[in-house]
Each structure stands twice: as structure tokens, then as C-alpha cells.
Motif scaffolding. Sequence first.
Motif, PDB file in Angstrom:
ATOM      1  N   ASP A  41       0.891  -1.029  -0.010  1.00 57.95           N
ATOM      2  CA  ASP A  41      -0.036  -0.089  -0.020  1.00 57.95           C
ATOM      3  C   ASP A  41       0.733   1.294  -0.084  1.00 57.95           C
ATOM      4  N   ARG A  45       0.457   4.307  -3.065  1.00 61.66           N
ATOM      5  CA  ARG A  45       0.498   5.934  -2.821  1.00 61.66           C
ATOM      6  C   ARG A  45       1.821   6.584  -3.606  1.00 61.66           C
ATOM      7  N   ASN A  48       0.931   7.114  -6.898  1.00 60.75           N
ATOM      8  CA  ASN A  48      -0.045   8.353  -6.952  1.00 60.75           C
ATOM      9  C   ASN A  48       0.570   9.660  -7.094  1.00 60.75           C
ATOM     10  N   SER A  49       1.601   9.728  -5.971  1.00 52.10           N
ATOM     11  CA  SER A  49       2.125  10.958  -5.909  1.00 52.10           C
ATOM     12  C   SER A  49       3.423  11.204  -7.063  1.00 52.10           C
ATOM     13  N   LEU A  52       0.498  11.887 -10.416  1.00 55.24           N
ATOM     14  CA  LEU A  52      -0.968  12.520 -10.810  1.00 55.24           C
ATOM     15  C   LEU A  52      -0.621  14.094 -10.270  1.00 55.24           C
ATOM     16  N   PRO A  89      -6.274   7.886  -9.427  1.00 52.22           N
ATOM     17  CA  PRO A  89      -5.461   8.167  -8.231  1.00 52.22           C
ATOM     18  C   PRO A  89      -5.767   7.099  -7.083  1.00 52.22           C
ATOM     19  N   ASP A  90      -6.845   6.186  -7.113  1.00 47.04           N
ATOM     20  CA  ASP A  90      -7.187   5.585  -5.902  1.00 47.04           C
ATOM     21  C   ASP A  90      -6.402   4.319  -5.708  1.00 47.04           C
ATOM     22  N   GLU A  91      -6.296   3.886  -4.546  1.00 46.53           N
ATOM     23  CA  GLU A  91      -5.229   2.674  -4.177  1.00 46.53           C
ATOM     24  C   GLU A  91      -5.572   1.386  -4.712  1.00 46.53           C
ATOM     25  N   ARG A  92      -6.736   1.042  -4.873  1.00 39.88           N
ATOM     26  CA  ARG A  92      -7.359  -0.022  -5.405  1.00 39.88           C
ATOM     27  C   ARG A  92      -6.964  -0.421  -6.600  1.00 39.88           C
ATOM     28  N   HIS A 185       6.376  10.221   5.209  1.00 38.96           N
ATOM     29  CA  HIS A 185       6.113   9.042   4.211  1.00 38.96           C
ATOM     30  C   HIS A 185       6.718   8.939   3.058  1.00 38.96           C
ATOM     31  N   ASP A 187       5.649   8.545  -0.022  1.00 35.49           N
ATOM     32  CA  ASP A 187       4.859   9.103  -1.058  1.00 35.49           C
ATOM     33  C   ASP A 187       4.770  10.609  -0.755  1.00 35.49           C
ATOM     34  N   HIS A 188       4.696  11.143   0.690  1.00 35.85           N
ATOM     35  CA  HIS A 188       4.703  12.397   0.753  1.00 35.85           C
ATOM     36  C   HIS A 188       6.086  13.005   0.195  1.00 35.85           C
TER      37      HIS A 188
END
Lengths: 201, 201
Positions: A41, A45, A48-49, A52, A89-92, A185, A187-188
Motif C-alpha cells: 500500500d 501511494r 499516485n504522488s 498525478l 488516483p485510488d489505491e485499489r 512517508h 509518497d509524501h
Amino acid sequence: MSSSEADSTGIRRRFVVVGHDATTAGDFGLNDLAGATGRLDILLRCVNSAFLLSHDLRRDTELYLVLLGPPCPPRTLRLVGRELRHLNPDERSTAALLRQALRSPTEGQSSPGIHVKSLGLSTLLETFPNELVYLHENGTDIRQAALSLPTTFLLSDHHDLTPEEEAAVLGFRPQRLRLGPRPLHADHAILLVHNELDRRA
Amino acid sequence: MSSSEADSTGIRRRFVVVGHDATTAGDFGLNDLAGATGRLDILLRCVNSAFLLSHDLRRDTELYLVLLGPPCPPRTLRLVGRELRHLNPDERSTAALLRQALRSPTEGQSSPGIHVKSLGLSTLLETFPNELVYLHENGTDIRQAALSLPTTFLLSDHHDLTPEEEAAVLGFRPQRLRLGPRPLHADHAILLVHNELDRRA
């Protein structure tokens, strides 16, 4: 930052994230991504970062996820911004894309922009001719750093690099940079790197 | 930034995110968060970026999610950093927490640190005595801005504020700040605000 052109692949920003326990098999369900995948997980993320923007995608970016969990480490997923399709963008939904990649027993492209390789961290880093940045809380502030593109930024998941991994990384003589005073984190951290580079572009 | 103390609630950083289509009912499933909830998934990621540090939680932060989708808008969820328990970084577990809150037909606390209110945007903003910052791509660069804490930062989801909403917000005489040259998702914007405030603390 220099205004040098992207390298021959069109990539200007490259991120490498090490997933120490992240599953290397595509047999996981999508309903317990934080519990049953070795913290894949976290890497979702990062996807995503890394890519996107609001209503847009970062085409000049490439992301490598180095998966070191069971059953068959190492496996590395390469995601290429200018090739990606269907990235939500969603994790799933991202998990479903990566699962599809991991279900392939061989190397190759599993869906547009997502490639599977059987590479570990050191071997992977050897393939990049460009500057390496090791993101680390004891580094120089990124706002004060000289950065030339393309650059490869290395991050770890919820674990620090092991002593062996860190020794290998230091062999590439990376610039060690920090992003701020608080522990972040992965992703941050990617987000903050992008913002700094966006401001200098 | 002044070193003023937190207000009487202990909050120094407050984020308000408007979810224009976000569901106001707790009857959604957890398997299609991006499709079946009016993009509640965007707000779930804002919960992550508002509160989560690596192995820590931002206790001085408060997040309001203003839900304006069917069936019974407006409803506002208030998440309080110093009260939160059981907050994991993944979208699905956060969705379960918010769903539990939305299943309550009345106002009140649904789980530690998560409160439900029947407030819309204007009424909510009236309750904050502190400075309001409207994050907007045409604002002043946040790195150049004077910021005193506590401050309330206002963001929108994948839609801009409506003209009516923006008129109401401008009535509070906000400082309009931008975070960088690229259009960002709301959760990414929250991260950049936190980093700027972390650096000044």
C-alpha cells in the motif's frame, strides 16, 4: 538547476522506492492491501504522488518499485509516465494494475507503461548514468541543493535501508538531501521533490 | 510566522476541504470508493496527508470535510488530530471510519476524533476566529507569505469552488496563496502546506 534536456528516454525525474517486505507475487486480494501485501500500500501511494497532477499526468517521470518480499525477490516494477494509461488516483485500482504485472512469470510489459524486471537495488542503480540523490533526514536541505536533471531520487518504505543496502547506495556517491524537519512517508517525500523541481523548471 | 500559542483547542493548523459531490450517507461499499461515493476517495487521501507522519500523527491539526453530495447535504466531518485513534494510512480503512460517522443520523462523535456536524461551508467558516487562507493557483507564493498560527486553509476537491461558494469565501477576506506552478490534487496541496509550516516552526 540546469535546463539540460531529458535523457534519451524522455525521463527527467526518476524515483526508486525500496519495498522491503512488499510481495513479489500477484496472488493478493484487493481488500486488505495494508495487511496482506507486505505494505505494498505504501508503494501504491507512491505511484499516485509520482505521476498525478490535477487533471494531468507527469509524463517526464519514471518510478521504480523494488519489491523484496516473498516469494521470489527481487522483482522490480518500472512505471513510465509517458506510456501510462488508465492510471487512477485510488489505491485499489493501482493495486489491480500492479497485481496484473506481478502475475506475469517473466519480464516484460504487463500493461501500457508498466514493466516487470527481475532486478535488485544495486543492479538497478547501476543502470542509471545520472546523478543519484539519497533522500535522508540527515542530508542537506533540498531547497539549498544544486540539482541537475535527469536525477534519480532514492527512497525507502516504512523501513530504513539496511546497512548492506546503504553501503551499496553510498558506493554510487549520492547527494544526500532532506526535505524538511519531520519524518515523512515515502509518497509524501516524492510530492515535495516534485514541488521543488516544479518551482525551478 | 509568529510563535503564538495554539488556540484553546490546541489546534494550530486547520484544513477545510469541500467535497462537492461527496456522499452524505454511510451506505456505500468499500470496493469502489472512487466511483460510487461522489469522489470521497479524494477526501480520504486528504485525511492521510493532513495527519500522517512516518510513525507519528500530527496532533496539532484539524481537518473538516464538507460533504455536499446526496442524499442529505450539507454534512461536515471534523477530524481532530489529538483525539484520533486507529488511523491507518490506507484509503479503505479510512473509508470505513468515515462511513461509520455518516451512518449516524445525528450530530456527535462517531469514533475517537471523528465528529459529524450538519454544517455547510459558510456557516463552518464563521466558526473560525483565525486567519483564513484560500489555496488558489492565482495566489501569492506561500514561500513568500506571512503566516500566523492558528490558520485555516481552504481547499476544494476536483471541482473549483462554485461562484457562489467563492463569493462567500471572499467575504471572509482570505489571504490567497499558491503552492507552486502546477495544478495539484487537494491531498498533495495539504502536504506542501504542512512542509512549509514545518520549516518555519
